[in-house]
Design an enzyme around this catalytic site. Structure first.
Site, PDB file in Angstrom:
ATOM      1  N   HIS A 127       0.824  -1.207   0.000  1.00 19.82           N
ATOM      2  CA  HIS A 127       0.000   0.000   0.000  1.00 19.82           C
ATOM      3  C   HIS A 127       0.860   1.260   0.000  1.00 19.82           C
ATOM      4  O   HIS A 127       0.596   2.206  -0.755  1.00 19.82           O
ATOM      5  CB  HIS A 127      -0.915  -0.016   1.238  1.00 19.82           C
ATOM      6  N   GLU A 128       1.896   1.282   0.828  1.00 23.83           N
ATOM      7  CA  GLU A 128       2.742   2.471   0.922  1.00 23.83           C
ATOM      8  C   GLU A 128       3.573   2.670  -0.348  1.00 23.83           C
ATOM      9  O   GLU A 128       3.735   3.791  -0.824  1.00 23.83           O
ATOM     10  CB  GLU A 128       3.652   2.374   2.150  1.00 23.83           C
ATOM     11  N   HIS A 131       1.598   4.312  -3.049  1.00 21.59           N
ATOM     12  CA  HIS A 131       1.532   5.781  -2.987  1.00 21.59           C
ATOM     13  C   HIS A 131       2.649   6.399  -3.847  1.00 21.59           C
ATOM     14  O   HIS A 131       2.440   7.419  -4.503  1.00 21.59           O
ATOM     15  CB  HIS A 131       1.702   6.261  -1.547  1.00 21.59           C
ATOM     16  N   GLU A 188      -5.981   7.021  -0.874  1.00 19.65           N
ATOM     17  CA  GLU A 188      -5.853   5.847  -0.016  1.00 19.65           C
ATOM     18  C   GLU A 188      -6.509   4.629  -0.652  1.00 19.65           C
ATOM     19  O   GLU A 188      -5.949   3.529  -0.654  1.00 19.65           O
ATOM     20  CB  GLU A 188      -6.474   6.119   1.358  1.00 19.65           C
TER      21      GLU A 188
END
Length: 261
Positions: A127-128, A131, A188
């Site tokens: 997930h990070e 980004h 997100e």
């Protein structure tokens, strides 16, 4: 150049960039900064964090986190694939992790109490990293610039300046520093989708993402949510969206990583 002309030029450049910039899920983006600018800012901010935060030196823990992170970053394509990703474990009870442009990943030991295995940790790291791939920091900083806060990155020497808080927030580090929240819910949710694809392609079990966010819900205890959840969709919405995305994932043939403490 006088200020009216400079503003006009910036607006023209913004529309030009917006027209040809889109995220991995096809969402239109406004990106004012170059890849090099963002990489330099990410590296500078990461160096500052390593000076300010306590680094966790346990060898087995570091090898475990690096194993999960490297399994994901090895699957990257595009500019991020060329980066030598640096992974640092920070000794803190924060239930959090982050990734920065320039190939930087930070994981707090508090997260390891909630992410119970390699697949759950891969959910967060994927997930990070998503980004970064989706250029959410660039998008955030570009919006800040257009809001006329006056953020200037030309020198990239933001540490200790009036722009420090805004820059850290734009990089997704706002929670740690008590400034603007790092990302919006659209970003997100997009990182959930892209991160899920990354972890699955790397050989991790995407179904573990459901367990991870259930753990996060328990960790919040109905009170203030963990830092990682500060601007995220609700637990139920996130889990429903992940289930729908998992059902659409193709079959990947990557060998399953063996990352253990």
């Amino acid at each position: 150049m006088n200020r009216p002309l400079a503003i006009a030029g910036l607006i023209a450049a913004t529309f030009a960039l917006s027209a040809c910039s889109s995220s991995p899920t096809g969402r239109s983006q406004m990106l004012l900064y170059s890849q090099q600018d963002m990489s330099q800012l990410g590296a500078q901010s990461f160096d500052a964090l390593k000076q300010q935060e306590k680094i966790y030196t346990d060898k087995k823990t570091n090898q475990y986190v690096q194993c999960v992170a490297q399994s994901i970053t090895q699957k990257l394509t595009g500019p991020e694939a060329a980066e030598q990703w640096e992974v640092v474990v920070f000794d803190s009870d924060q239930v959090n992790a982050f990734a920065l442009p320039g190939g930087k990943i930070g994981v707090y030991t508090g997260l390891l109490k909630v992410a119970k295995n390699q697949d759950q940790l891969a959910t967060v790291i994927g997930h990070e990293v998503a980004h970064v791939i989706a250029q959410h920091s660039n998008e955030r900083l570009s919006r800040t610039q257009m809001a006329d806060i006056g953020l200037e990155l030309s020198s990239l020497a933001i540490s200790g300046t009036q722009y420090h808080g805004a820059a850290m927030a734009g990089l997704g580090l706002g929670v740690q520093y008590g400034v603007l929240m790092p990302y919006g819910r659209a970003q997100e949710s997009e990182s959930d989708i892209v991160g899920l694809r990354l972890m699955a392609e790397a050989g991790f079990d995407p179904n573990a993402s459901i367990d991870l966010w259930k753990n996060m819900a328990k960790a919040s205890g109905g009170n203030q949510p963990p830092e990682l959840l500060s601007t995220h969709p609700s637990h139920d919405t996130r889990i429903d969206d992940l289930k729908a995305e998992i059902a659409k994932l193709p079959s990947y043939n990557a060998p399953r990583p063996q990352c253990r403490i």
